[in-house]
Design a protein around this motif. Structure first.
Motif, PDB file in Angstrom:
ATOM      1  N   ARG A 344       0.833  -1.204   0.000  1.00  0.00           N
ATOM      2  CA  ARG A 344       0.000   0.000   0.000  1.00  0.00           C
ATOM      3  C   ARG A 344       0.871   1.258   0.000  1.00  0.00           C
ATOM      4  N   GLU A 345       1.972   1.206   0.742  1.00  0.00           N
ATOM      5  CA  GLU A 345       2.870   2.357   0.760  1.00  0.00           C
ATOM      6  C   GLU A 345       3.387   2.675  -0.639  1.00  0.00           C
ATOM      7  N   MET A 346       3.679   1.633  -1.398  1.00  0.00           N
ATOM      8  CA  MET A 346       4.196   1.852  -2.749  1.00  0.00           C
ATOM      9  C   MET A 346       3.217   2.687  -3.569  1.00  0.00           C
ATOM     10  N   THR A 347       1.945   2.280  -3.549  1.00  0.00           N
ATOM     11  CA  THR A 347       0.973   2.988  -4.376  1.00  0.00           C
ATOM     12  C   THR A 347       0.692   4.386  -3.831  1.00  0.00           C
ATOM     13  N   ARG A 348       0.650   4.530  -2.505  1.00  0.00           N
ATOM     14  CA  ARG A 348       0.439   5.864  -1.934  1.00  0.00           C
ATOM     15  C   ARG A 348       1.571   6.812  -2.327  1.00  0.00           C
ATOM     16  N   ASP A 349       2.809   6.308  -2.228  1.00  0.00           N
ATOM     17  CA  ASP A 349       3.951   7.171  -2.540  1.00  0.00           C
ATOM     18  C   ASP A 349       4.013   7.512  -4.023  1.00  0.00           C
ATOM     19  N   LEU A 350       3.610   6.586  -4.890  1.00  0.00           N
ATOM     20  CA  LEU A 350       3.552   6.894  -6.323  1.00  0.00           C
ATOM     21  C   LEU A 350       2.658   8.098  -6.571  1.00  0.00           C
ATOM     22  N   ALA A 351       1.515   8.141  -5.898  1.00  0.00           N
ATOM     23  CA  ALA A 351       0.600   9.274  -6.062  1.00  0.00           C
ATOM     24  C   ALA A 351       1.221  10.551  -5.509  1.00  0.00           C
ATOM     25  N   ALA A 352       1.788  10.468  -4.300  1.00  0.00           N
ATOM     26  CA  ALA A 352       2.315  11.669  -3.651  1.00  0.00           C
ATOM     27  C   ALA A 352       3.479  12.274  -4.424  1.00  0.00           C
ATOM     28  N   LEU A 353       4.348  11.429  -4.984  1.00  0.00           N
ATOM     29  CA  LEU A 353       5.548  11.925  -5.645  1.00  0.00           C
ATOM     30  C   LEU A 353       5.301  12.379  -7.080  1.00  0.00           C
ATOM     31  N   THR A 354       4.149  12.056  -7.651  1.00  0.00           N
ATOM     32  CA  THR A 354       3.856  12.469  -9.026  1.00  0.00           C
ATOM     33  C   THR A 354       2.755  13.520  -9.106  1.00  0.00           C
ATOM     34  N   GLY A 355       2.226  13.940  -7.964  1.00  0.00           N
ATOM     35  CA  GLY A 355       1.159  14.945  -7.989  1.00  0.00           C
ATOM     36  C   GLY A 355      -0.199  14.355  -8.245  1.00  0.00           C
ATOM     37  N   GLY A 356      -0.320  13.016  -8.119  1.00  0.00           N
ATOM     38  CA  GLY A 356      -1.617  12.370  -8.270  1.00  0.00           C
ATOM     39  C   GLY A 356      -2.318  12.254  -6.929  1.00  0.00           C
ATOM     40  N   VAL A 357      -3.370  11.456  -6.904  1.00  0.00           N
ATOM     41  CA  VAL A 357      -4.158  11.266  -5.686  1.00  0.00           C
ATOM     42  C   VAL A 357      -4.244   9.774  -5.406  1.00  0.00           C
ATOM     43  N   SER A 358      -3.970   9.386  -4.161  1.00  0.00           N
ATOM     44  CA  SER A 358      -4.056   7.981  -3.771  1.00  0.00           C
ATOM     45  C   SER A 358      -5.513   7.587  -3.579  1.00  0.00           C
ATOM     46  N   LEU A 359      -5.939   6.572  -4.318  1.00  0.00           N
ATOM     47  CA  LEU A 359      -7.303   6.040  -4.202  1.00  0.00           C
ATOM     48  C   LEU A 359      -7.232   4.634  -3.615  1.00  0.00           C
ATOM     49  N   VAL A 360      -6.313   4.462  -2.655  1.00  0.00           N
ATOM     50  CA  VAL A 360      -6.011   3.138  -2.101  1.00  0.00           C
ATOM     51  C   VAL A 360      -6.900   2.821  -0.913  1.00  0.00           C
ATOM     52  N   ASP A 361      -7.002   3.743   0.028  1.00  0.00           N
ATOM     53  CA  ASP A 361      -7.703   3.465   1.278  1.00  0.00           C
ATOM     54  C   ASP A 361      -9.176   3.856   1.182  1.00  0.00           C
ATOM     55  N   THR A 362      -9.880   3.188   0.311  1.00  0.00           N
ATOM     56  CA  THR A 362     -11.310   3.440   0.130  1.00  0.00           C
ATOM     57  C   THR A 362     -11.975   2.211  -0.465  1.00  0.00           C
ATOM     58  N   ASN A 363     -13.209   1.996  -0.067  1.00  0.00           N
ATOM     59  CA  ASN A 363     -13.996   0.925  -0.680  1.00  0.00           C
ATOM     60  C   ASN A 363     -14.833   1.438  -1.846  1.00  0.00           C
ATOM     61  N   ASP A 364     -14.731   2.742  -2.118  1.00  0.00           N
ATOM     62  CA  ASP A 364     -15.512   3.355  -3.194  1.00  0.00           C
ATOM     63  C   ASP A 364     -14.640   3.501  -4.434  1.00  0.00           C
TER      64      ASP A 364
END
Length: 686
Positions: A344-364
């Motif tokens: 999960r950290e990998m995907t969160r950091d990918l978003a943070a370091l590229t200016g995207g938004v992490s959509l990991v911690d959600t069931n929606d």
């Protein structure tokens, strides 16, 4: 006035009336919605960026306290700092997606229904609004999605495709194979097919895998999967370098990989205002991710990771190892939790370091897709040129600020020198000019010269299929009288197979000296050409480009063409209009003369009272062919049988448009099946 001049004047007036309706929208016929034609943009409104180490482009999201996009900001409202030093802004583009204005000029029918619905022939492909359309890449990371989450991932991907506007461009790739849509395209057919066949194949977490298979944790295979994911992210980002002036969004459907953990450390190592401004690339898996981040920075790419696992915890995976002789120890269970956290950290950091938004911690997951589309629709693009050139392995920090209280700013945090250049361009025949070569080998279509292109299969010889390629260039661009009274166009055509090999490279120079009436006709309609190309079975990209000498206007269109091996291949309809037969057509491949006695057209909007000539391949031994024109209320306005064309396996229908209205459906049944073609019909004002 001589009779011929009066006739030409009448034709010009009629063409001007029809094309003005077609280009500018209907007048007095509100039921048939047609869009504005793409307007030529002044150069100052659309600067060209060279995205490399000497020019840095950053897309910025600005939201208010309620999370809504903030519009109306100016360049003076922004401040860019690199390593804490203020930079001079060289370009500023506020990007707002306007769906109504970017609707493509093609009539559309509702989805076909019934037990065996007819195939709806897709509209011609155009480059309209290419410079103003949204751009998305969807990475289906099947190597890191559990098979049990396949349907959740498919639903999210379908949601993205369903909510795209017709003008949006989409690229879809997978991580388990080289399967992809091939290029950024507006055709959703192949993308939908890829989504429907997507199946997760993620390995068990290392501890569970080792426990289940007695010490075999599949370490090498796990690393290979991570490397493939990094390669896809890097390749897509490098391809996006060539596209500038808008936010480039990569949606990553993935549960992540524990190999990518540690990027949060990279965030700390990113240089600060008081730091050295340098960072050494790591080794192993960290070096792979460094290369990915360098490529995303070079392409100004924002990554939106979406985890189909939602908020579930790894306990569900324990079901897969139930019944083991030895239960998991507390230490092994902790390892499982650690691996899940790292992924999960990998995907969160990918978003943070590229200016995207992490959509990991959600069931929606579906709501996450809505956020992707919102961010791509309203943002700002800034560019500056750093004073010092970037050195190898050097990393620099970017800080974007907005001089307005109460807003939240989201942008990528830094950039590095890209570890690798983009893939080499396609091998285009050397006879074409350098500018035309770049058009044929580009990543995204160019729209300075608006074009519409249709590829229609007309015959099969052996294993090859002959395709009629009809090209129409917007006459409002090239129909303006030149100082010497001459129009010079360079046109090129190229096909690329699934292996990336180019073929059928063709160049043609067109020189026209229109008369006064012909200038008027051209300015009110288009310039048409018709090519013939033989393609073997398989999937191909068909690329068409045109360049006008003098003005420098250029356009390109890329089509996805699938030639099946089955002898009963899906045939298209070769359409010619009696009314549009006056459109200037300086070139038609002689081979097409067997199937049509009028110049074919990709146009799908005609005046009431026009007569269409529709040619369709048909096996004459299989029985008669039938066609009918169906009104919006379901009634039939015309029906008839096809007339065989001598020397061909094809039939022709002569279809009058006397009784039809609005968007009617031409339904044709031949030995190749039943197909329907949307036909927009405009009646003159009374």
């Amino acid at each position: 006035m001589p009779p011929l001049a009066r006739a030409l004047a009448a034709v010009v007036a009629g063409l001007a009336w029809t094309v003005s309706l077609y280009a500018q929208g209907p007048r007095g016929v509100p039921r048939l919605s047609l869009p504005d034609a793409p307007q030529e943009r002044p150069a100052a409104e659309s600067p060209t960026f060279t995205v490399n180490v000497t020019r840095v482009e950053v897309s910025v999201l600005v939201h208010d306290s309620a999370g809504k996009p903030v519009t109306g900001l100016r360049a003076s409202d922004f401040e860019i700092l690199e390593d804490g030093v203020a930079q001079t802004m060289r370009a500023f583009i506020p990007f707002t997606h306007t769906p109504a204005r970017l609707t493509l000029p093609e009539p559309a029918l509702p989805p076909a229904t019934g037990a065996s619905p007819p195939t709806t022939i897709p509209p011609p492909v155009s480059n309209y609004f290419a410079a103003e359309s949204r751009v998305f890449a969807l990475i289906l990371d099947d190597l890191h999605v559990d098979v049990r989450r396949t349907e959740v991932a498919r639903a999210a991907a379908r949601r993205l495709v369903a909510q795209l506007d017709p003008s949006d461009f989409l690229l879809v790739v997978t991580t388990s194979s080289t399967d992809s849509t091939g290029f950024f395209t507006r055709d959703r057919t192949y993308a939908t097919r890829m989504i429907d066949t997507f199946t997760g194949r993620r390995l068990l977490d290392k501890t569970l895998q080792s426990k289940r298979f007695r010490g075999d944790d599949s370490e090498n295979e796990r690393l290979d999967h991570y490397q493939r994911l990094c390669e896809r992210l890097r390749t897509v980002s490098l391809a996006l370098r060539e596209i500038a002036g808008r936010r480039k969004t990569v949606v990553l459907l993935s549960e992540g990989s524990s190999y990518g953990a540690g990027m949060s450390d990279m965030e700390v190592r990113m240089p600060t205002a008081s730091g050295s401004g340098r960072v050494n690339a790591g080794s192993g898996s960290l070096r792979l991710m460094n290369d990915v981040l360098a490529a995303t920075a070079g392409g100004n790419v924002a990554i939106y990771p979406l985890n189909p696992n939602g908020l579930d915890v790894p306990d569900a995976d324990l079901i897969q190892v139930s019944g083991l002789q030895a239960p998991l120890s507390p230490g092994q269970y902790s390892e499982i939790l650690m691996e899940a956290r790292q992924a999960r950290e990998m995907t969160r950091d990918l978003a943070a370091l590229t200016g995207g938004v992490s959509l990991v911690d959600t069931n929606d997951a579906l709501g996450g897709i809505d956020r992707v589309l919102q961010d791509a629709s309203t943002h700002y693009v800034l560019a500056y040129e750093p004073e010092r050139p970037l050195k190898a392995n050097e990393s620099r920090q970017i800080d974007v600020r907005v001089k307005r209280p109460g807003v939240r700013v989201l942008a990528r945090r830094g950039y590095r020198a890209a570890g690798a250049p983009p893939a080499p361009p396609l091998k285009v025949p050397g006879s074409v000019s350098p500018r035309l070569r770049s058009l044929l080998a580009g990543v995204l279509a160019e729209d300075t010269l608006p074009m519409r292109v249709e590829a229609v299969p007309v015959a099969r010889t052996g294993k090859d299929t002959t395709m009629a390629v009809i090209v129409e260039i917007d006459g409002t661009r090239i129909g303006q009288r030149t100082s010497n009274g001459i129009i010079e166009l360079e046109q090129g055509l190229l096909t690329v197979n699934e292996s990336g090999k180019a073929a059928n490279g063709t160049r043609r120079m067109l020189t026209l000296r229109p008369t006064d009436p012909q200038w008027a006709v051209l300015a009110a309609s288009s310039l048409r050409s018709a090519w013939a190309v033989d393609l073997p079975p398989g999937r191909h990209q068909l690329r068409v480009a045109a360049l006008q000498a003098g003005s420098g206007r250029a356009g390109s269109v890329y089509l996805d063409v699938i030639v099946p091996k089955d002898p009963k291949w899906p045939a298209g309809l070769l359409v010619a209009s009696r009314f549009l037969s006056m459109v200037p057509t300086p070139f038609i491949d002689p081979r097409l003369g067997r199937w049509t006695d009028m110049a074919p057209t990709p146009t799908r909007v005609f005046p009431k009272g026009d007569v269409l000539s529709v040619t369709v391949p048909h096996d004459l031994t299989s029985g008669p062919s039938q066609a009918r024109l169906v009104l919006p209320n379901g009634q039939t306005a015309w029906e008839g049988a096809g007339q065989p064309l001598e020397g061909t396996s094809a039939v022709r229908f002569i279809v009058p448009l006397d009784e039809a209205q609005d968007v009617s459906a031409l339904v044709v049944t031949t030995s190749h099946g039943t197909q329907r073609l949307p036909v927009g019909i405009i009646a003159p004002e009374r």
